[in-house]
Scaffold this motif. Sequence first.
Motif, short mmCIF file in Angstrom:
data_model
loop_
_atom_site.label_atom_id
_atom_site.label_comp_id
_atom_site.label_asym_id
_atom_site.label_seq_id
_atom_site.Cartn_x
_atom_site.Cartn_y
_atom_site.Cartn_z
N ASN A 133 29.44 -142.82 7.52
CA ASN A 133 29.99 -142.24 6.29
C ASN A 133 28.93 -142.20 5.19
OD1 ASN A 133 32.46 -141.91 7.54
ND2 ASN A 133 33.33 -143.78 6.70
N SER A 159 25.78 -146.35 -1.32
CA SER A 159 26.71 -145.28 -1.70
C SER A 159 28.11 -145.88 -1.78
CB SER A 159 26.68 -144.17 -0.66
OG SER A 159 27.33 -144.60 0.53
N GLN A 206 24.39 -134.94 2.36
CA GLN A 206 24.94 -133.97 1.40
C GLN A 206 24.05 -133.85 0.15
OE1 GLN A 206 28.94 -135.26 0.65
NE2 GLN A 206 29.64 -134.71 2.70
N GLN A 207 23.31 -134.89 -0.15
CA GLN A 207 22.43 -134.88 -1.33
C GLN A 207 21.11 -134.17 -1.08
OE1 GLN A 207 21.86 -138.99 -2.40
NE2 GLN A 207 24.02 -139.33 -2.85
N CYS A 216 26.50 -139.40 5.92
CA CYS A 216 27.03 -138.09 5.50
C CYS A 216 26.79 -137.85 4.02
CB CYS A 216 28.53 -138.02 5.79
SG CYS A 216 28.93 -137.67 7.50
N LEU A 217 27.05 -138.87 3.22
CA LEU A 217 26.83 -138.73 1.77
C LEU A 217 25.36 -138.50 1.46
CD1 LEU A 217 29.24 -141.49 0.42
CD2 LEU A 217 29.55 -139.00 0.35
#
Length: 122
Positions: free
Chosen positions: A82, A39, A89-90, A85-86
């Motif tokens: 981090n 990411s 969120q997906q 988290c991404l």
Amino acid sequence: MASRTKHKDAEKRGRKAEMLAAMLLRAKGYKIREQRFRSTAGEIDIIAQKGNYIVFVEVKARKTTELALESITSKQQQRIENAACLWLQQQTSQNFAVRFDVITVAPGQLPSHMLDAWRPGW
């Protein structure tokens, strides 16, 4: 040229360690959701699931387990958090418990799985 060869060797060792780590997780009943998730925040070696847990796994291959554990810096942990988290969120379902584990791989030893190696700073 020597640094390029060193980098390729390290990459090869890392991929082998990740393969061993994934095999260990599967043997322990985990489902591998993703490997080498990339990411904008960084990379996560393995994302696995067992029951309601999503586990973000950092794999380290070093000469000893101790050196592998010492090589995981707080900056690296933050980068992995981090990226996690991404990834979360997906996902369409957010009903996961989250854990950060480490699997170390050292020559002549079985891979070592450290559950809940650190807690995120969220």
